[in-house]
Structures are given as C-alpha cells and as structure tokens.
Motif scaffolding. Structure first.
Motif, PDB file in Angstrom:
ATOM      1  N   GLU A  36       0.835  -1.201   0.000  1.00 48.00           N
ATOM      2  CA  GLU A  36       0.000   0.000   0.000  1.00 48.00           C
ATOM      3  C   GLU A  36       0.875   1.257   0.000  1.00 48.00           C
ATOM      4  N   PRO A  37       0.592   2.217  -0.873  1.00 48.33           N
ATOM      5  CA  PRO A  37       1.396   3.444  -0.900  1.00 48.33           C
ATOM      6  C   PRO A  37       1.050   4.376   0.259  1.00 48.33           C
ATOM      7  N   PHE A  38       2.052   4.994   0.831  1.00 51.85           N
ATOM      8  CA  PHE A  38       1.898   6.006   1.867  1.00 51.85           C
ATOM      9  C   PHE A  38       2.732   7.224   1.485  1.00 51.85           C
ATOM     10  N   THR A  39       2.421   8.335   2.090  1.00 52.76           N
ATOM     11  CA  THR A  39       3.261   9.530   1.989  1.00 52.76           C
ATOM     12  C   THR A  39       3.787   9.830   3.381  1.00 52.76           C
ATOM     13  N   VAL A  40       5.098   9.988   3.491  1.00 52.64           N
ATOM     14  CA  VAL A  40       5.681  10.328   4.782  1.00 52.64           C
ATOM     15  C   VAL A  40       5.937  11.832   4.811  1.00 52.64           C
ATOM     16  N   HIS A  41       5.337  12.498   5.786  1.00 48.34           N
ATOM     17  CA  HIS A  41       5.485  13.946   5.954  1.00 48.34           C
ATOM     18  C   HIS A  41       6.494  14.189   7.064  1.00 48.34           C
ATOM     19  N   LEU A  42       7.548  14.895   6.741  1.00 48.45           N
ATOM     20  CA  LEU A  42       8.581  15.200   7.717  1.00 48.45           C
ATOM     21  C   LEU A  42       8.731  16.695   7.855  1.00 48.45           C
ATOM     22  N   GLU A  43       9.691  17.109   8.616  1.00 47.23           N
ATOM     23  CA  GLU A  43       9.862  18.528   8.897  1.00 47.23           C
ATOM     24  C   GLU A  43      10.353  19.242   7.640  1.00 47.23           C
ATOM     25  N   ASP A  45       9.384  18.732   4.459  1.00 52.40           N
ATOM     26  CA  ASP A  45       9.447  17.945   3.228  1.00 52.40           C
ATOM     27  C   ASP A  45       8.454  16.782   3.312  1.00 52.40           C
ATOM     28  N   PHE A  46       8.268  16.078   2.215  1.00 53.96           N
ATOM     29  CA  PHE A  46       7.463  14.868   2.190  1.00 53.96           C
ATOM     30  C   PHE A  46       7.842  14.092   0.937  1.00 53.96           C
ATOM     31  N   PHE A  47       7.569  12.776   0.959  1.00 53.88           N
ATOM     32  CA  PHE A  47       7.804  11.973  -0.236  1.00 53.88           C
ATOM     33  C   PHE A  47       6.984  10.687  -0.165  1.00 53.88           C
ATOM     34  N   PRO A  48       6.633  10.112  -1.330  1.00 57.24           N
ATOM     35  CA  PRO A  48       5.873   8.852  -1.344  1.00 57.24           C
ATOM     36  C   PRO A  48       6.776   7.693  -0.953  1.00 57.24           C
ATOM     37  N   THR A  49       6.190   6.698  -0.286  1.00 55.65           N
ATOM     38  CA  THR A  49       6.954   5.535   0.132  1.00 55.65           C
ATOM     39  C   THR A  49       6.040   4.319   0.174  1.00 55.65           C
ATOM     40  N   ILE A  50       6.623   3.171   0.402  1.00 58.75           N
ATOM     41  CA  ILE A  50       5.884   1.917   0.576  1.00 58.75           C
ATOM     42  C   ILE A  50       6.434   1.226   1.814  1.00 58.75           C
ATOM     43  N   LEU A  51       5.550   0.722   2.647  1.00 62.18           N
ATOM     44  CA  LEU A  51       5.990  -0.040   3.807  1.00 62.18           C
ATOM     45  C   LEU A  51       6.529  -1.382   3.306  1.00 62.18           C
ATOM     46  N   LEU A  52       7.726  -1.740   3.739  1.00 57.72           N
ATOM     47  CA  LEU A  52       8.375  -2.955   3.250  1.00 57.72           C
ATOM     48  C   LEU A  52       8.236  -4.133   4.199  1.00 57.72           C
ATOM     49  N   ALA A  53       8.321  -3.871   5.504  1.00 58.26           N
ATOM     50  CA  ALA A  53       8.266  -4.975   6.466  1.00 58.26           C
ATOM     51  C   ALA A  53       8.007  -4.445   7.861  1.00 58.26           C
ATOM     52  N   VAL A  54       7.456  -5.306   8.685  1.00 57.59           N
ATOM     53  CA  VAL A  54       7.253  -5.015  10.101  1.00 57.59           C
ATOM     54  C   VAL A  54       8.000  -6.086  10.889  1.00 57.59           C
ATOM     55  N   LEU A  76      16.533  11.763   7.560  1.00 56.91           N
ATOM     56  CA  LEU A  76      17.482  11.348   8.595  1.00 56.91           C
ATOM     57  C   LEU A  76      17.684  12.426   9.651  1.00 56.91           C
ATOM     58  N   LEU A  77      17.335  13.661   9.317  1.00 56.08           N
ATOM     59  CA  LEU A  77      17.458  14.766  10.276  1.00 56.08           C
ATOM     60  C   LEU A  77      16.152  15.034  11.022  1.00 56.08           C
ATOM     61  N   SER A  78      15.045  14.447  10.514  1.00 62.12           N
ATOM     62  CA  SER A  78      13.734  14.724  11.091  1.00 62.12           C
ATOM     63  C   SER A  78      13.502  13.898  12.363  1.00 62.12           C
ATOM     64  N   LYS A  79      12.929  14.540  13.370  1.00 60.06           N
ATOM     65  CA  LYS A  79      12.660  13.862  14.642  1.00 60.06           C
ATOM     66  C   LYS A  79      11.215  13.372  14.751  1.00 60.06           C
ATOM     67  N   HIS A  80      10.340  13.864  13.870  1.00 58.79           N
ATOM     68  CA  HIS A  80       8.922  13.499  13.933  1.00 58.79           C
ATOM     69  C   HIS A  80       8.402  13.343  12.517  1.00 58.79           C
ATOM     70  N   ASN A  81       7.858  12.164  12.203  1.00 49.82           N
ATOM     71  CA  ASN A  81       7.393  11.874  10.855  1.00 49.82           C
ATOM     72  C   ASN A  81       5.972  11.322  10.898  1.00 49.82           C
ATOM     73  N   VAL A  82       5.156  11.753   9.945  1.00 52.92           N
ATOM     74  CA  VAL A  82       3.757  11.338   9.884  1.00 52.92           C
ATOM     75  C   VAL A  82       3.518  10.616   8.565  1.00 52.92           C
ATOM     76  N   PHE A  83       2.996   9.403   8.648  1.00 49.46           N
ATOM     77  CA  PHE A  83       2.669   8.604   7.470  1.00 49.46           C
ATOM     78  C   PHE A  83       1.167   8.694   7.213  1.00 49.46           C
TER      79      PHE A  83
END
Length: 245
Positions: A36-43, A45-54, A76-83
């Motif tokens: 399932e496609p997700f977008t990760v929102h960071l401080e 910036d944002f970019f599309p991603t896919i969850l690979l594994a849990v 890598l510099l962001s401390k809080h990310n929203v998917f």
C-alpha cells in the motif's frame, strides 16, 4: 458540523484508534504485504513511500527510501514523521520518531520504531453517532433458537447500528445473520425492518467501572427510503447537540 465532530476526544480515540503493539504490528504488516502506498510527511518535506516490512521483535517498521537524495537526507534529520495513506479508500495515519538508514532485501531502506497507535477513519457514510442515553432506541431481532432479542442502541449510521448488553446473549457471534430485525425512530409512525450481520463484539467498561458488551451490526438489506429516514434522524441529533453546545 460533521458527524465525527460531535464525538468527544475519548470517543474518537475508542472508535478510530488502533492501539496495542500486536494489533498495530498486524495492521501495518498487512499494508506492507499489499504494498500500500503512503506519503511520509517530515519537517519541511514529504515523499511517497511503501511499507516494506514489520519486525515486531525489533520494534521496527521498514519503509522504502525516496528517489530524492535531498528528501532522504531531510528524513534522517527529522525527529517526527507522519505517514498518511488510503488503503482500501480509508484514511490511515500514524506518527513515528526518527528514522535510520538500513539495508533490506539487498537495497537501501529506512527503519523507525513502530507507532503506538494508528488512526483509521471510516468512510463518511459509515460514521456512527451516539444515540440519546436517556431514551435509547430499542432494537428487536429473533435469534436462531427462537429467542427474542431486545436491546437498547448505543450508536447508529445509515449502514449499521450498535447495541448495548449487560450480558452477551447466547447464540451471538461475529458473522451471525439476524434475519428478522426491526426498530422505530422517534416520531416515526412506521418501524424499520431489515436483516443484519454481527460484525463485532467487544466487552467494555463504563466510566463508573461497570462492564457491558457492545454489539456492532451491519444492515444487509435496508431500503434506500429507510436509509434516508435514518439520515434525517442523524441530522436531527446533530442539530439538537449543536443547539446545546
């Protein structure tokens, strides 16, 4: 005012949050399995991603890198990310802390700690509103053993209804179809008739510490005219609650 807006924060959390390490890991693993496609929102910036594994044993969520080196550096510099994603057309959102770069399946990826909870909002037509506690609607059905089921309602939508029970009636289980159901809306001269499928059973505790059961039903064959009557009743509840607020 939306139907979700009239719920308290506690009610929103109870209804729309998936909590607990195992349910969260299980749900995210399903999203990863289905790519399932997700977008990760960071401080900043944002970019599309896919969850690979849990990886529950490592408290790790693995997700794909961005095609942008700059976006990867920002992550890598962001401390809080929203998917944020919409698997199955339903809004899903969760927050994580910092991420680290890892290698997964021979390629670069990111790893972050599993979130404490997921927010999973239902489609608007399935939002349920609480029915009045002072004079609850009464729901009737006939069980397979011939027993009459008569329980007060807890919530209602145009697609289903929730019931309260001090004790769980015998013969009720998820997937059971109740073929002869009827209930009356306030001020309506005619009852509504339908069949309904039990979709969930959960034991809950009230603020006073009393235990009770919540029975979630999905309407199977409710006519459009009946759905319209329920929607008018929901709108009436919203107006009354708005006037009291």
């Amino acid at each position: 005012m939306s139907q979700i807006a009239i719920l308290s924060e506690a009610e929103i959390q109870e209804r729309f949050h998936i909590t607990g390490s195992r349910p969260v890991a299980f749900t995210l693993a399903g999203f990863a399995r289905d790519a399932e496609p997700f977008t990760v929102h960071l401080e900043g910036d944002f970019f599309p991603t896919i969850l690979l594994a849990v990886l529950p044993e490592k408290d790790a969520l693995i997700f794909d890198c961005s095609g942008s080196l700059e976006a990867n550096r920002h992550l890598l510099l962001s401390k809080h990310n929203v998917f944020v994603g919409r698997p199955g057309g339903i809004h899903v959102q969760f927050s994580t802390g910092p991420a680290t770069e890892v290698t997964y399946a021979g390629a670069k990826a990111f790893s972050t700690a599993l979130p404490k909870f997921l927010v999973r909002l239902q489609r608007r037509e399935s939002f349920r509103v609480l029915t009045p506690r002072a004079r609850p609607l009464q729901f009737f059905a006939r069980l397979a053993n011939g027993q009459l089921l008569s329980l007060p309602t807890h919530d209602i939508s145009v697609t289903g209804i929730g019931l309260n029970a001090v004790e769980l009636p015998e013969g009720l289980d998820v997937g059971v179809v109740l073929s002869n159901c009827h209930f009356a809306l306030p001020d309506d001269t005619q009852e509504l008739f339908c069949s309904a499928t039990i979709r969930n059973l959960s034991e809950r505790e009230s603020r006073q510490g009393e235990r009770h059961w919540h029975i979630g039903l999905q309407f199977n064959d409710l006519p459009t005219i009946a759905q319209n009557r329920i929607q008018r009743y929901i709108d009436k509840l919203e107006r009354e609650r708005r006037e009291l607020s």
